[in-house]
Write a protein that holds these residues in place. Sequence first.
Motif, short mmCIF file in Angstrom:
data_model
loop_
_atom_site.label_atom_id
_atom_site.label_comp_id
_atom_site.label_asym_id
_atom_site.label_seq_id
_atom_site.Cartn_x
_atom_site.Cartn_y
_atom_site.Cartn_z
N LYS A 97 0.82 -1.22 0.00
CA LYS A 97 0.00 0.00 0.00
C LYS A 97 0.85 1.26 0.00
N GLU A 98 1.95 1.24 0.76
CA GLU A 98 2.82 2.40 0.84
C GLU A 98 3.45 2.72 -0.53
N LYS A 99 3.89 1.68 -1.20
CA LYS A 99 4.48 1.86 -2.53
C LYS A 99 3.44 2.39 -3.52
N MET A 100 2.22 1.85 -3.45
CA MET A 100 1.16 2.29 -4.35
C MET A 100 0.80 3.76 -4.11
N GLU A 101 0.87 4.21 -2.87
CA GLU A 101 0.63 5.62 -2.56
C GLU A 101 1.74 6.50 -3.16
N ARG A 102 2.98 6.05 -3.04
CA ARG A 102 4.11 6.80 -3.65
C ARG A 102 3.93 6.85 -5.16
N TYR A 103 3.55 5.73 -5.75
CA TYR A 103 3.33 5.67 -7.20
C TYR A 103 2.21 6.64 -7.60
N LYS A 104 1.15 6.68 -6.80
CA LYS A 104 0.01 7.54 -7.11
C LYS A 104 0.43 9.01 -7.12
N VAL A 105 1.23 9.43 -6.15
CA VAL A 105 1.72 10.81 -6.09
C VAL A 105 2.60 11.12 -7.30
N GLU A 126 0.39 11.43 -10.45
CA GLU A 126 -0.34 12.70 -10.47
C GLU A 126 0.58 13.85 -10.88
#
Length: 178
Positions: free
Chosen positions: A133-141, A144
């Motif tokens: 989840k942490e990696k996916m949040e970094r990827y999302k930022v 964007e």
Amino acid sequence: MAIEVNLEKYGYKKKGFLGFSWTAFFFNFFVPLFRLDFLGFFIFISPYLIIAVIVSFILITGVNDENTILVSSVISLILKLISRLVLPFYYNKMYTRKLLKQGYLPPVDDDYSNAILKGTGYLEYTDEDLLDKEKMERYKVIIEEYENERKKDMHTIIIVFALIGVLIAFFYFMASYS
């Protein structure tokens, strides 16, 4: 500006690019030549080769017909516009996909390159990525930020092409006035 992504294969590193290629817009077929991308070079130079064949045909046959010269001029203009205005939109995508097909991949520890390539569909997300989840949040930022950069680039492209159009119209107007 195009977005750079890091790619490597057996320790050999190359840069992949995403987005509009300003270097291809200004320097045309020299860009794939300097990247040693001979297929890209052929794609960029083929409109000029076709123009050379058309002009040679007209000169060899001695056709002085105004319609033939007009048609060949229109064909030449269309081919030059394709080479100058259309190919820069696609060249970076073609080049990066070619590198990926050749086995170049982003380094495992390079979140930026992985996020951009996976978020834009060049590469698939791994199960490990989807579970972290942490990696996916970094990827999302990162994605964007990439999309915002692409919007800014599109505005710049529109402004530059509009200015070129205004300049062409101005020079045409001035030329027709004399």
